[in-house]
Design a protein around this motif. Structure first.
Motif, mmCIF file in Angstrom:
data_model
loop_
_atom_site.group_PDB
_atom_site.id
_atom_site.type_symbol
_atom_site.label_atom_id
_atom_site.label_comp_id
_atom_site.label_asym_id
_atom_site.label_seq_id
_atom_site.Cartn_x
_atom_site.Cartn_y
_atom_site.Cartn_z
ATOM 1 N N TYR A 75 0.829 -1.214 0.000
ATOM 2 C CA TYR A 75 0.000 0.000 0.000
ATOM 3 C C TYR A 75 0.863 1.265 0.000
ATOM 4 N N THR A 76 1.818 1.305 -0.876
ATOM 5 C CA THR A 76 2.805 2.385 -0.879
ATOM 6 C C THR A 76 2.154 3.753 -1.049
ATOM 7 N N LYS A 77 1.231 3.866 -1.970
ATOM 8 C CA LYS A 77 0.610 5.167 -2.227
ATOM 9 C C LYS A 77 -0.166 5.650 -1.005
ATOM 10 N N GLU A 78 -0.950 4.778 -0.392
ATOM 11 C CA GLU A 78 -1.741 5.157 0.774
ATOM 12 C C GLU A 78 -0.857 5.483 1.970
ATOM 13 N N VAL A 79 0.210 4.721 2.129
ATOM 14 C CA VAL A 79 1.141 4.965 3.235
ATOM 15 C C VAL A 79 1.860 6.295 3.050
ATOM 16 N N LEU A 80 2.235 6.614 1.833
ATOM 17 C CA LEU A 80 2.898 7.896 1.576
ATOM 18 C C LEU A 80 1.947 9.070 1.805
ATOM 19 N N ILE A 81 0.674 8.907 1.477
ATOM 20 C CA ILE A 81 -0.306 9.961 1.738
ATOM 21 C C ILE A 81 -0.456 10.170 3.239
ATOM 22 N N ILE A 85 0.739 13.522 5.527
ATOM 23 C CA ILE A 85 -0.145 14.230 6.458
ATOM 24 C C ILE A 85 0.476 14.283 7.850
ATOM 25 N N LEU A 86 1.017 13.162 8.305
ATOM 26 C CA LEU A 86 1.650 13.104 9.622
ATOM 27 C C LEU A 86 2.843 14.052 9.710
ATOM 28 N N PHE A 87 3.715 14.037 8.714
ATOM 29 C CA PHE A 87 4.917 14.866 8.773
ATOM 30 C C PHE A 87 4.606 16.349 8.615
ATOM 31 N N LEU A 88 3.605 16.676 7.813
ATOM 32 C CA LEU A 88 3.211 18.077 7.712
ATOM 33 C C LEU A 88 2.652 18.567 9.042
ATOM 34 N N PHE A 89 1.815 17.763 9.675
ATOM 35 C CA PHE A 89 1.271 18.149 10.975
ATOM 36 C C PHE A 89 2.382 18.292 12.014
ATOM 37 N N LEU A 90 3.304 17.326 12.055
ATOM 38 C CA LEU A 90 4.403 17.406 13.017
ATOM 39 C C LEU A 90 5.279 18.624 12.754
ATOM 40 N N SER A 91 5.493 18.941 11.498
ATOM 41 C CA SER A 91 6.291 20.118 11.165
ATOM 42 C C SER A 91 5.618 21.397 11.654
ATOM 43 N N LEU A 92 4.318 21.510 11.417
ATOM 44 C CA LEU A 92 3.594 22.697 11.882
ATOM 45 C C LEU A 92 3.538 22.762 13.402
ATOM 46 N N PHE A 93 3.348 21.610 14.038
ATOM 47 C CA PHE A 93 3.298 21.572 15.503
ATOM 48 C C PHE A 93 4.633 21.983 16.107
ATOM 49 N N LEU A 94 5.731 21.444 15.574
ATOM 50 C CA LEU A 94 7.052 21.782 16.104
ATOM 51 C C LEU A 94 7.424 23.231 15.812
#
Length: 137
Positions: A75-81, A85-94
């Motif tokens: 499920y590479t495409k779904e995992v990358l999506i 989302i996770l990394f963008l949120f973590l970046s904004l949070f940090l």
């Protein structure tokens, strides 16, 4: 063309291995990880929601699952999506918690997931591709 396929596969597997190792390290030092999260939430001004604070201790486990799926090629495409989302949120949070160095690292992970997602046509060495070909035949 072959070089790009192998490069894509190598980057996907190395990124997945990094996520697995990083999440395993955070689980090993889980109490310190939780203390670090608490300090980030004390510094945060925008992301002060109870739901986000309750879900934050699950981040290492999410990273582990994303990393394992990237290594295995499922499920590479779904995992990358979901990873983007996770990394963008973590970046904004940090960034909100005044940790710009970690925010930039997570932003680079976000960009890497976007590149891997956009260049998904080179994902010929994964289980997803083999499963897709079997469905067509």
């Amino acid at each position: 063309m072959k070089f790009r396929v192998y490069l894509y596969t190598a980057v996907r597997i190395l990124f997945g291995a990094f996520l697995v190792l990083h999440s395993t390290y955070n689980v090993i030092i889980y109490s310190e990880f939780l203390k670090e999260i608490d300090t980030y939430f004390l510094k945060s001004t925008v992301f002060k929601y109870d739901l986000i604070e309750a879900l934050a201790p699950l981040v290492p486990f999410e990273e582990f699952i994303i990393g394992m799926f990237l290594i295995l090629g499922y499920y590479t495409k779904e995992v990358l999506i979901s990873g983007s989302i996770l990394f963008l949120f973590l970046s904004l949070f940090l960034l909100d918690a005044n940790s710009t160095e970690l925010s930039m690292i997570h932003l680079s992970f976000f960009i890497l997931t976007l590149i891997l997602w956009k260049k998904d046509n080179y994902n010929l060495k994964s289980v997803d591709y083999a499963r897709h070909v079997d469905l067509i035949i």
